[in-house]
Each structure stands twice: as structure tokens, then as C-alpha cells.
Design a protein around this motif. Structure first.
Motif, short mmCIF file in Angstrom:
data_model
loop_
_atom_site.label_atom_id
_atom_site.label_comp_id
_atom_site.label_asym_id
_atom_site.label_seq_id
_atom_site.Cartn_x
_atom_site.Cartn_y
_atom_site.Cartn_z
N LEU A 1 45.19 52.46 -2.70
CA LEU A 1 43.90 52.56 -3.26
C LEU A 1 43.45 53.68 -3.60
CD1 LEU A 1 41.80 50.72 -4.72
CD2 LEU A 1 40.70 50.31 -2.40
N ALA A 2 43.48 54.73 -2.45
CA ALA A 2 42.82 56.05 -2.65
C ALA A 2 43.50 56.97 -3.62
CB ALA A 2 42.82 56.74 -1.24
N GLY A 3 44.92 56.78 -3.70
CA GLY A 3 45.81 57.38 -4.65
C GLY A 3 45.41 56.82 -6.21
N THR A 4 45.02 55.47 -6.18
CA THR A 4 45.11 54.82 -7.52
C THR A 4 43.68 55.33 -8.14
OG1 THR A 4 46.12 52.83 -6.73
CG2 THR A 4 44.83 52.74 -8.77
N ILE A 5 42.55 55.49 -7.07
CA ILE A 5 41.29 55.87 -7.62
C ILE A 5 41.35 57.24 -8.10
CG2 ILE A 5 39.02 56.36 -7.30
CD1 ILE A 5 39.13 53.57 -5.35
N PRO A 61 32.58 55.25 0.29
CA PRO A 61 31.43 55.60 -0.94
C PRO A 61 31.90 55.19 -2.35
CG PRO A 61 32.01 57.56 0.62
CD PRO A 61 32.95 56.38 0.85
N LEU A 62 33.10 55.10 -2.78
CA LEU A 62 33.54 54.77 -3.82
C LEU A 62 33.23 53.18 -4.19
CD1 LEU A 62 36.49 56.94 -4.78
CD2 LEU A 62 34.42 57.08 -5.73
N ILE A 63 33.59 52.58 -3.10
CA ILE A 63 33.45 51.00 -3.08
C ILE A 63 31.80 50.69 -3.26
CG2 ILE A 63 33.76 48.98 -1.96
CD1 ILE A 63 36.22 49.95 -0.85
N ILE A 64 31.02 51.29 -2.61
CA ILE A 64 29.65 51.00 -2.73
C ILE A 64 29.09 51.48 -3.93
CG2 ILE A 64 27.30 51.96 -1.59
CD1 ILE A 64 28.45 52.09 0.92
N ALA A 65 29.58 52.64 -4.55
CA ALA A 65 28.94 53.01 -5.86
C ALA A 65 29.55 51.92 -6.86
CB ALA A 65 29.62 54.35 -6.22
N SER A 66 30.84 51.60 -7.02
CA SER A 66 31.24 50.91 -7.64
C SER A 66 30.54 49.34 -7.89
CB SER A 66 32.60 50.46 -7.72
OG SER A 66 33.58 51.80 -7.66
N VAL A 67 30.25 48.97 -6.66
CA VAL A 67 29.42 47.65 -6.50
C VAL A 67 28.01 47.87 -7.12
CG1 VAL A 67 28.48 45.79 -4.93
CG2 VAL A 67 30.84 46.77 -4.72
N VAL A 68 27.33 48.95 -6.72
CA VAL A 68 26.06 49.21 -7.24
C VAL A 68 26.25 49.01 -8.81
CG1 VAL A 68 24.16 50.74 -7.19
CG2 VAL A 68 25.28 50.23 -5.09
N LEU A 69 26.87 49.90 -9.32
CA LEU A 69 26.99 50.17 -10.69
C LEU A 69 27.34 48.81 -11.51
CD1 LEU A 69 28.52 53.70 -11.03
CD2 LEU A 69 26.39 53.18 -11.70
N LEU A 70 28.21 48.02 -10.81
CA LEU A 70 28.51 46.99 -11.38
C LEU A 70 27.30 46.02 -11.50
CD1 LEU A 70 30.84 44.89 -12.26
CD2 LEU A 70 30.93 43.98 -9.77
N ILE A 71 26.69 45.87 -10.39
CA ILE A 71 25.19 45.15 -10.50
C ILE A 71 24.30 45.75 -11.41
CG2 ILE A 71 23.06 44.60 -9.22
CD1 ILE A 71 25.00 44.57 -6.75
N VAL A 72 24.17 46.96 -11.58
CA VAL A 72 23.09 47.69 -12.67
C VAL A 72 23.82 47.43 -13.84
CG1 VAL A 72 22.28 49.77 -13.30
CG2 VAL A 72 22.46 49.29 -11.08
N LEU A 73 24.94 47.56 -14.14
CA LEU A 73 25.22 47.44 -15.49
C LEU A 73 25.82 45.86 -16.19
CD1 LEU A 73 28.08 50.23 -15.69
CD2 LEU A 73 25.78 50.55 -16.81
N TRP A 74 25.60 45.10 -15.03
CA TRP A 74 25.90 43.41 -15.60
C TRP A 74 25.17 43.19 -16.61
CZ3 TRP A 74 30.25 41.06 -13.53
CH2 TRP A 74 30.27 39.64 -13.94
N PRO A 75 25.91 42.53 -17.67
CA PRO A 75 25.41 42.06 -18.81
C PRO A 75 24.13 41.05 -18.74
CG PRO A 75 27.38 41.75 -19.17
CD PRO A 75 27.29 42.47 -17.79
N VAL A 96 39.81 58.72 5.80
CA VAL A 96 40.10 58.70 4.23
C VAL A 96 39.19 57.42 3.80
CG1 VAL A 96 41.64 57.93 2.54
CG2 VAL A 96 42.49 59.48 4.32
N VAL A 97 39.03 56.43 4.46
CA VAL A 97 38.27 55.16 4.09
C VAL A 97 36.70 55.73 4.23
CG1 VAL A 97 37.35 53.07 4.94
CG2 VAL A 97 39.93 53.26 4.76
N ALA A 98 36.48 56.43 5.41
CA ALA A 98 35.11 56.51 5.30
C ALA A 98 34.54 57.64 4.56
CB ALA A 98 34.66 57.50 6.81
N ALA A 99 35.65 58.83 4.09
CA ALA A 99 35.21 59.78 3.34
C ALA A 99 35.12 59.55 1.92
CB ALA A 99 36.05 61.15 3.53
N VAL A 100 36.29 58.83 1.60
CA VAL A 100 36.68 58.59 0.16
C VAL A 100 36.07 57.18 -0.40
CG1 VAL A 100 38.30 58.41 -1.69
CG2 VAL A 100 38.27 60.49 0.19
N LEU A 101 36.95 56.07 0.30
CA LEU A 101 37.11 54.72 -0.11
C LEU A 101 35.45 54.00 -0.06
CD1 LEU A 101 40.37 53.20 0.81
CD2 LEU A 101 39.37 54.25 -1.52
#
Length: 428
Positions: free
Chosen positions: A249-253, A65-79, A58-63
Motif C-alpha cells: 500500500l505504501a508503494g501504491t500511494i 497520516p495518509l489514511i487519516i488525511a484521506s478519511v478527513v478529506l473524504l468526509i469534507v468533500l462528501w457531496p 513505515v506505518v507510523a510515518a507514512v500510512l
């Protein structure tokens, strides 16, 4: 049906033997409270090799990629630098009311207060401040109270300081301290971790979500990214980095994603512009490019986050305790028992969420009650329809969180008995 309590023993990491009792068959409540000889130790589930292998998938397939995507987008969108509109910036001051009397001219409809400044370069100076009357009654300002003031640069000395509101810093700090003490007293180190997570949430809201939206980024995308980062930090910080919190966390997301889709779809279907939201017009006046409909959905996402966290963590913990009590329980048994626990939780939480939104819209509802409009006409107005969509979308996300998290948890911990060594109970 008579219950079956079969004693099993398992060696933990330190070589100690812990007694785990099966839950009574057909009993749907999995919370261990330490009654009698029943000991439920969920750490054996987290350390189980079978569970760890399933959760890693579950961590490898779901969490991950989502954590990496969230961090990348956080950096890109940071004001970046603080976003502000210069023409709307106002200097402020605070002070204590030392004297109060009626204004010399009754037509001014105000009281004249003498305020001793406490936080400006003119600290300690007594200045005159007009306190306006609203509806013929003065705003309840009394001698000895703290007030907030706006500074009008270039105004005459007797009009330089304008009354804004009461200064409520001290009572709010007292309430916050009482809250923090209560949380730590009850939950100890986990409560302290929860307070740290709360501070992280506040920082994310003030430093990322609000400035990024003002800068022109898509409000819904910002809310999703900020919400995901908040949940990742809050769940792992409060509950530790382990198999149980990973499943929660997987259920929350997953539930958060469903909430986003429902909010976006029904906001468009209901033709909600977002203009009826409190402060929406003023916000758009400050930032004309602001997407108010997207901001409305973003508010739904942020509003549902805290309750989603509560539901998913509770469901994961329930299934973990069920598995700790009965390692041989199948996925179907765990899912069935977990859902029975979740039904009661959801029923109370959904009612709480809807009432919270209704309470926020109470002034609007009072206006409609005074007008004595038909109920369907009231519901169809944007001010009410917005709250209806907000409450029902959030509730649907919560409802979905229960089976999603329970199913993930059941798949992770079912049939663990292959990894156990069954031994007879020692003679009493």
C-alpha cells in the motif's frame, strides 16, 4: 554458479517447525510453486519481529497520516444529497418487443415496434414505439428483445414512449456472474474479498467521486482522495492487514502521488483543455463550472489505480518470498532480485496499458487515417495528444511503482537471520 540450499528451521506462532530453503544464489525468480521439497512460507516473514518493527515505522510515518488525511478529506468533500440537474432528468421504462413493422410513412425512416412494458405503473400494457433508422438501415431490434425507453410526459399517446437502446441488463448480469464464479473458483476466499473490494470501488465512484466532481469540488483532489480510499480498502481487504500488504500500500500511494504530479505537469505543458475527451462538452453543458483539464488528470489517476495495485502487490509478494527462502539476504540482494522480477512484469503491463488507451481512441485514429494526415500533425491534435499523455503518464507511474515498492519491501525484510535459530536438517 552452483546453488546453496541451506536448511533452516523456525518456530511459528503455534510452535510448529517449518522448513525454509535458501534461494539459489544469483537466481532472480522468487515465486514459490511447491516443486519437490521446496516449501516457501511467507507467513514467517509477516510474523518476524524484525520485520514487524521496521514496518511499524513505515506505518507510523507514512500510512497512518495518509489514511487519516484521506478519511478527513473524504468526509469534507462528501457531496451529501444526490447531485442532479433537474432539466436533464428523464423518466425511463423497459419492455419487450412483441411486434415490429415498417412505419406507415416511408419518409419517417423508422420501424414501428409494439412494446409490452415491464417496469412502469402501466406494466403489461402494449405501447407503440418508433425505432429510428440510422444511415438508411434500421437499428437491429427484433421481436422478443428487451429495449429501454424514455417517457415524454405530456406527449400524445403514440409518441409518449421513445426508443433509447437495447436493454442489456440480462447479458451483463450473466457475464458478471460468470466472472464472479471464476474469481472465487480460482482464488476462493481471497477472490471473494476481491469481489467485495470491487463493489466498494463501484460505490466510491458512484456515490463519492462523480457526485463530488459534479458538485464543484476539484476533480484532481477528489480523484486522489477517492483513489487512496479505494486502494486502502482494496489492499487490506483482499490481502489482509499485515506487513506485506502495508508495504504494498505504501508503494501504491507513492506511485500514485508521482502519477498525479506527472499528469498535472504534462497536461499543463501540453496545453490540454480536456474538451476533446468523449462526453466532455456534454458534461460541461450540464455543469458549466466543471474543470475539464482537472477532470482529464483525474481520469489518468483512476485509470492507473488498478494496474498500480497489481504491480505493487506482486513486487511486495516477490520480495517476501525471496526473504522467506533466504532470511539472510541483504537489502541489495533483495532489491536486485526483486527488480529482475519486476522488469518482466512492467514490460508486459506497460504495453497492455498503452494498447488499452489506443483502443479507446480507435475511432479518432480511424478518422485521421482516412484524412491521411502526417503523423506529427495527428499526434499534436488534442484528441490524440490527450491519449498519449494519459498512456505515458500512467506507464511512468507503473514503472516507478516497481523500484519504490521493491526498495520499501527490501528495507523491511532484509537480514532477518538474526531472529532465526539455525538447526541441521534431520536425517532422511
Amino acid at each position: 554458479m552452483a546453488s546453496r540450499n541451506v536448511g533452516r528451521r523456525r518456530a511459528d506462532r503455534k510452535g510448529n517447525r517449518r522448513k525454509v530453503l535458501d534461494i539459489p544464489q544469483g537466481h532472480g525468480h522468487g515465486h514459490g510453486h511447491g516443486h519437490g521439497d521446496h516449501v516457501v512460507d511467507t507467513s514467517v516473514v509477516n510474523s518476524d519481529a524484525i520485520v514487524a518493527r521496521r514496518v511499524r515505522i513505515v506505518v507510523a510515518a507514512v500510512l497512518t497520516p495518509l489514511i487519516i488525511a484521506s478519511v478527513v478529506l473524504l468526509i469534507v468533500l462528501w457531496p451529501g444529497a444526490r447531485v442532479k440537474v433537474e432539466s436533464y432528468q428523464t423518466s425511463t421504462a423497459r419492455g419487450e418487443v412483441t411486434a415490429l413493422k415498417a412505419c406507415p410513412d416511408p419518409r419517417d425512416k423508422c420501424d414501428l415496434a409494439t412494446v409490452k412494458l415491464s417496469n412502469t405503473p402501466e406494466k403489461g400494457k402494449a405501447v407503440p414505439v418508433q425505432v429510428p433508422k440510422v444511415g438508411g438501415s434500421p437499428i437491429p431490434v427484433k421481436v422478443g428483445q428487451e429495449v429501454m425507453l424514455a417517457i415524454e410526459k405530456g406527449a400524445p399517446p403514440d409518441q409518449k414512449y421513445q426508443y433509447v437502446d437495447h436493454d442489456r441488463t440480462k447479458p451483463l448480469l450473466i457475464l458478471a456472474v460468470i466472472f464472479a464464479i471464476a474469481v472465487v473458483a480460482l482464488s476462493r476466499w481471497r477472490g471473494f474479498a476481491a469481489l467485495v473490494a470491487l463493489a466498494v470501488t463501484a460505490v466510491m465512484l458512484v456515490q463519492f467521486i462523480l457526485p463530488a466532481i459534479l458538485k464543484g469540488s476539484n476533480p484532481l483532489l477528489v480523484a486522489v482522495v477517492g483513489g487512496a480510499v479505494i486502494m486502502i480498502i482494496a489492499v487490506f481487504l483482499t490481502h489482509g492487514i499485515n506487513a506485506e500488504s502495508s508495504i504494498a500500500l505504501a508503494g501504491t500511494i507513492a506511485a500514485l502521488g508521482l502519477t498525479v504530479l506527472l499528469g498535472w505537469f504534462f497536461t499543463g505543458l501540453s496545453q490540454l483543455s480536456g474538451l476533446a475527451a468523449e462526453g466532455a462538452s456534454a458534461a460541461q453543458g450540464f455543469s458549466p463550472h466543471l474543470d475539464l483539464a482537472g477532470l482529464l488528470v483525474a481520469g489518468m489517476v483512476i485509470g492507473a489505480l488498478g494496474v498500480l495495485d497489481d504491480v505493487t502487490v506482486t513486487q511486495a509478494a516477490a520480495v517476501w518470498e525471496l526473504s522467506a527462502a533466504n532470511p539472510a539476504a541483504s537489502r541489495r540482494e533483495l532489491l536486485s532480485a526483486g527488480l529482475r522480477i519486476g522488469r518482466t512484469h512492467v514490460a508486459s503491463v506497460v504495453n497492455t496499458l498503452v494498447l488499452a488507451y489506443a483502443g479507446a481512441a480507435m475511432p479518432v485514429l480511424l478518422v485521421f487515417a482516412i484524412q491521411d494526415l502526417p503523423i506529427l500533425s495527428v499526434i499534436s491534435t488534442e484528441a490524440v495528444a490527450m491519449e498519449v499523455v494519459r498512456g505515458l503518464v500512467g506507464s511512468l507511474g507503473i514503472i516507478a511503482a516497481v523500484p519504490l515498492t521493491t526498495a520499501l519491501a527490501a528495507m523491511a525484510v532484509a537480514d532477518r537471520s538474526r531472529d532465526l535459530v539455525a538447526t541441521p536438517d534431520p536425517a532422511p
